[in-house]
Design a protein around this motif. Structure first.
Motif, PDB file in Angstrom:
ATOM      1  N   PHE A  43      12.293  60.781   3.193  1.00  0.00           N
ATOM      2  CA  PHE A  43      12.622  59.643   2.035  1.00  0.00           C
ATOM      3  C   PHE A  43      12.873  58.256   2.984  1.00  0.00           C
ATOM      4  O   PHE A  43      13.694  58.280   4.062  1.00  0.00           O
ATOM      5  CB  PHE A  43      13.900  59.825   1.343  1.00  0.00           C
ATOM      6  N   PHE A  44      12.209  57.270   2.604  1.00  0.00           N
ATOM      7  CA  PHE A  44      12.326  56.053   3.199  1.00  0.00           C
ATOM      8  C   PHE A  44      12.022  54.549   2.479  1.00  0.00           C
ATOM      9  O   PHE A  44      11.618  54.955   1.261  1.00  0.00           O
ATOM     10  CB  PHE A  44      11.241  55.852   4.250  1.00  0.00           C
ATOM     11  N   ARG A  45      12.570  53.459   2.645  1.00  0.00           N
ATOM     12  CA  ARG A  45      12.598  52.438   1.891  1.00  0.00           C
ATOM     13  C   ARG A  45      12.810  51.232   2.756  1.00  0.00           C
ATOM     14  O   ARG A  45      13.269  51.313   4.036  1.00  0.00           O
ATOM     15  CB  ARG A  45      13.697  52.487   0.913  1.00  0.00           C
ATOM     16  N   PRO A  46      12.221  50.202   2.436  1.00  0.00           N
ATOM     17  CA  PRO A  46      12.257  48.948   2.950  1.00  0.00           C
ATOM     18  C   PRO A  46      13.621  48.387   2.978  1.00  0.00           C
ATOM     19  O   PRO A  46      14.459  48.687   2.286  1.00  0.00           O
ATOM     20  CB  PRO A  46      11.457  47.727   2.269  1.00  0.00           C
ATOM     21  N   ASP A  51      11.285  41.505   6.771  1.00  0.00           N
ATOM     22  CA  ASP A  51       9.968  41.241   6.656  1.00  0.00           C
ATOM     23  C   ASP A  51       9.270  42.487   7.486  1.00  0.00           C
ATOM     24  O   ASP A  51       9.176  42.254   8.655  1.00  0.00           O
ATOM     25  CB  ASP A  51       9.224  39.935   7.152  1.00  0.00           C
ATOM     26  N   GLY A  52       9.079  43.433   6.665  1.00  0.00           N
ATOM     27  CA  GLY A  52       8.281  44.440   7.297  1.00  0.00           C
ATOM     28  C   GLY A  52       8.992  45.676   8.099  1.00  0.00           C
ATOM     29  O   GLY A  52       8.567  46.283   8.853  1.00  0.00           O
ATOM     30  N   THR A  53      10.430  45.650   7.632  1.00  0.00           N
ATOM     31  CA  THR A  53      11.399  46.506   8.293  1.00  0.00           C
ATOM     32  C   THR A  53      11.687  47.531   7.132  1.00  0.00           C
ATOM     33  O   THR A  53      12.039  47.325   6.258  1.00  0.00           O
ATOM     34  CB  THR A  53      12.541  45.857   8.831  1.00  0.00           C
ATOM     35  N   TRP A  54      11.581  48.830   7.701  1.00  0.00           N
ATOM     36  CA  TRP A  54      11.895  49.981   6.947  1.00  0.00           C
ATOM     37  C   TRP A  54      12.860  50.888   7.390  1.00  0.00           C
ATOM     38  O   TRP A  54      12.955  50.705   8.796  1.00  0.00           O
ATOM     39  CB  TRP A  54      10.809  50.753   6.545  1.00  0.00           C
ATOM     40  N   ASN A  55      13.515  51.781   6.762  1.00  0.00           N
ATOM     41  CA  ASN A  55      14.539  52.878   7.291  1.00  0.00           C
ATOM     42  C   ASN A  55      14.392  53.950   6.553  1.00  0.00           C
ATOM     43  O   ASN A  55      13.867  54.406   5.557  1.00  0.00           O
ATOM     44  CB  ASN A  55      15.738  52.121   6.734  1.00  0.00           C
ATOM     45  N   VAL A  56      14.019  54.900   7.682  1.00  0.00           N
ATOM     46  CA  VAL A  56      13.900  56.606   6.894  1.00  0.00           C
ATOM     47  C   VAL A  56      15.425  56.903   6.425  1.00  0.00           C
ATOM     48  O   VAL A  56      16.501  57.024   7.574  1.00  0.00           O
ATOM     49  CB  VAL A  56      13.482  57.436   8.094  1.00  0.00           C
ATOM     50  N   LEU A  57      15.861  57.023   5.215  1.00  0.00           N
ATOM     51  CA  LEU A  57      17.120  57.197   5.140  1.00  0.00           C
ATOM     52  C   LEU A  57      17.453  58.765   5.132  1.00  0.00           C
ATOM     53  O   LEU A  57      18.625  58.952   5.272  1.00  0.00           O
ATOM     54  CB  LEU A  57      17.437  56.849   3.325  1.00  0.00           C
ATOM     55  N   LEU A  91      13.302  51.970  11.259  1.00  0.00           N
ATOM     56  CA  LEU A  91      14.746  52.414  11.842  1.00  0.00           C
ATOM     57  C   LEU A  91      15.270  53.611  11.192  1.00  0.00           C
ATOM     58  O   LEU A  91      14.411  54.210  10.066  1.00  0.00           O
ATOM     59  CB  LEU A  91      15.749  51.367  11.340  1.00  0.00           C
ATOM     60  N   VAL A  92      15.742  54.358  11.965  1.00  0.00           N
ATOM     61  CA  VAL A  92      16.481  55.604  11.708  1.00  0.00           C
ATOM     62  C   VAL A  92      17.887  55.490  11.869  1.00  0.00           C
ATOM     63  O   VAL A  92      18.210  55.204  13.122  1.00  0.00           O
ATOM     64  CB  VAL A  92      15.807  56.816  12.382  1.00  0.00           C
ATOM     65  N   GLU A  93      18.509  55.877  11.169  1.00  0.00           N
ATOM     66  CA  GLU A  93      20.184  56.014  11.445  1.00  0.00           C
ATOM     67  C   GLU A  93      20.741  57.119  11.315  1.00  0.00           C
ATOM     68  O   GLU A  93      20.236  58.032  10.294  1.00  0.00           O
ATOM     69  CB  GLU A  93      20.948  54.971  10.463  1.00  0.00           C
ATOM     70  N   THR A  94      21.504  57.942  12.173  1.00  0.00           N
ATOM     71  CA  THR A  94      21.980  59.191  12.272  1.00  0.00           C
ATOM     72  C   THR A  94      23.372  59.074  12.913  1.00  0.00           C
ATOM     73  O   THR A  94      23.989  58.142  13.337  1.00  0.00           O
ATOM     74  CB  THR A  94      21.195  60.002  13.086  1.00  0.00           C
ATOM     75  N   SER A  95      23.871  60.268  13.024  1.00  0.00           N
ATOM     76  CA  SER A  95      25.274  60.547  13.620  1.00  0.00           C
ATOM     77  C   SER A  95      25.407  60.639  15.076  1.00  0.00           C
ATOM     78  O   SER A  95      24.666  61.099  15.633  1.00  0.00           O
ATOM     79  CB  SER A  95      26.001  61.843  12.858  1.00  0.00           C
ATOM     80  N   GLY A  96      26.613  60.422  15.414  1.00  0.00           N
ATOM     81  CA  GLY A  96      26.644  60.248  16.885  1.00  0.00           C
ATOM     82  C   GLY A  96      27.396  61.666  17.148  1.00  0.00           C
ATOM     83  O   GLY A  96      27.724  61.816  18.704  1.00  0.00           O
ATOM     84  N   PHE A 131      18.333  54.077  15.707  1.00  0.00           N
ATOM     85  CA  PHE A 131      16.927  54.207  16.449  1.00  0.00           C
ATOM     86  C   PHE A 131      16.037  53.257  15.943  1.00  0.00           C
ATOM     87  O   PHE A 131      15.932  52.906  14.715  1.00  0.00           O
ATOM     88  CB  PHE A 131      16.486  55.494  16.510  1.00  0.00           C
ATOM     89  N   HIS A 132      15.057  52.617  16.859  1.00  0.00           N
ATOM     90  CA  HIS A 132      14.179  51.933  16.347  1.00  0.00           C
ATOM     91  C   HIS A 132      12.538  51.939  17.148  1.00  0.00           C
ATOM     92  O   HIS A 132      12.539  52.677  17.768  1.00  0.00           O
ATOM     93  CB  HIS A 132      14.601  50.355  16.993  1.00  0.00           C
ATOM     94  N   LYS A 133      11.811  51.599  16.239  1.00  0.00           N
ATOM     95  CA  LYS A 133      10.382  51.817  16.625  1.00  0.00           C
ATOM     96  C   LYS A 133       9.488  50.705  16.013  1.00  0.00           C
ATOM     97  O   LYS A 133       9.394  50.614  14.939  1.00  0.00           O
ATOM     98  CB  LYS A 133       9.663  53.112  16.363  1.00  0.00           C
ATOM     99  N   HIS A 134       8.748  50.001  17.107  1.00  0.00           N
ATOM    100  CA  HIS A 134       7.555  48.869  16.610  1.00  0.00           C
ATOM    101  C   HIS A 134       6.749  49.991  15.909  1.00  0.00           C
ATOM    102  O   HIS A 134       6.095  50.724  16.660  1.00  0.00           O
ATOM    103  CB  HIS A 134       6.991  48.111  17.803  1.00  0.00           C
TER     104      HIS A 134
END
Length: 136
Positions: A43-46, A51-57, A91-96, A131-134
């Motif tokens: 599941f992902f959204r802007p 401008d052109g940045t998305w996040n995998v929720l 972008l992807v956000e997760t737990s540490g 986390f980030h990826k171009h």
């Protein structure tokens, strides 16, 4: 499926998906199937105000299907969709916490770079790792 993965609090699902089911936003949902049954999802959204940045929720695969490449194919499909649409960043956000060590290793293996860590974001002792990826 969300309960079986144990990665996300089920009570957060309604808030996370409300605009998706109301068709109010640009969110996208992918389902991976094996023998016709759902075994994983992404599941992902802007990101707002970008401008052109998305996040995998959320991305998850049922435990009995781990290490079968389903998560990798889901992630690749997300990236391919966004690239073909000219998007720039994912972008992807997760737990540490130690529970998510394999998750963080998965993103690193997919060439994502850890760019931020917010201490105790989720709760005491649980950092948010970004986390980030171009894509271009």
């Amino acid at each position: 499926m969300l309960e079986q993965t144990g990665l996300f609090p089920v009570e957060a699902l309604d808030d996370m998906l409300a605009s998706f089911f109301a068709s109010e936003g640009q969110e996208q949902w992918l389902t991976a199937r094996h023998d016709g049954a759902p075994v994983g999802f992404a599941f992902f959204r802007p990101e707002a105000h970008t401008d052109g940045t998305w996040n995998v929720l959320a991305i998850a695969v049922l435990p009995e299907h781990h290490s079968g490449g389903i998560g990798s194919r889901l992630m690749q499909h997300v990236e391919d969709i966004l690239r073909s649409d000219g998007q720039r960043v994912l972008l992807v956000e997760t737990s540490g916490t130690s529970k998510y060590k394999a998750t963080r290793a998965f993103y690193r293996a997919k060439h994502y770079t850890e760019v931020a860590r917010i201490p105790e974001y989720w709760e005491a002792g649980d950092d948010k790792v970004i986390f980030h990826k171009h894509l271009r």
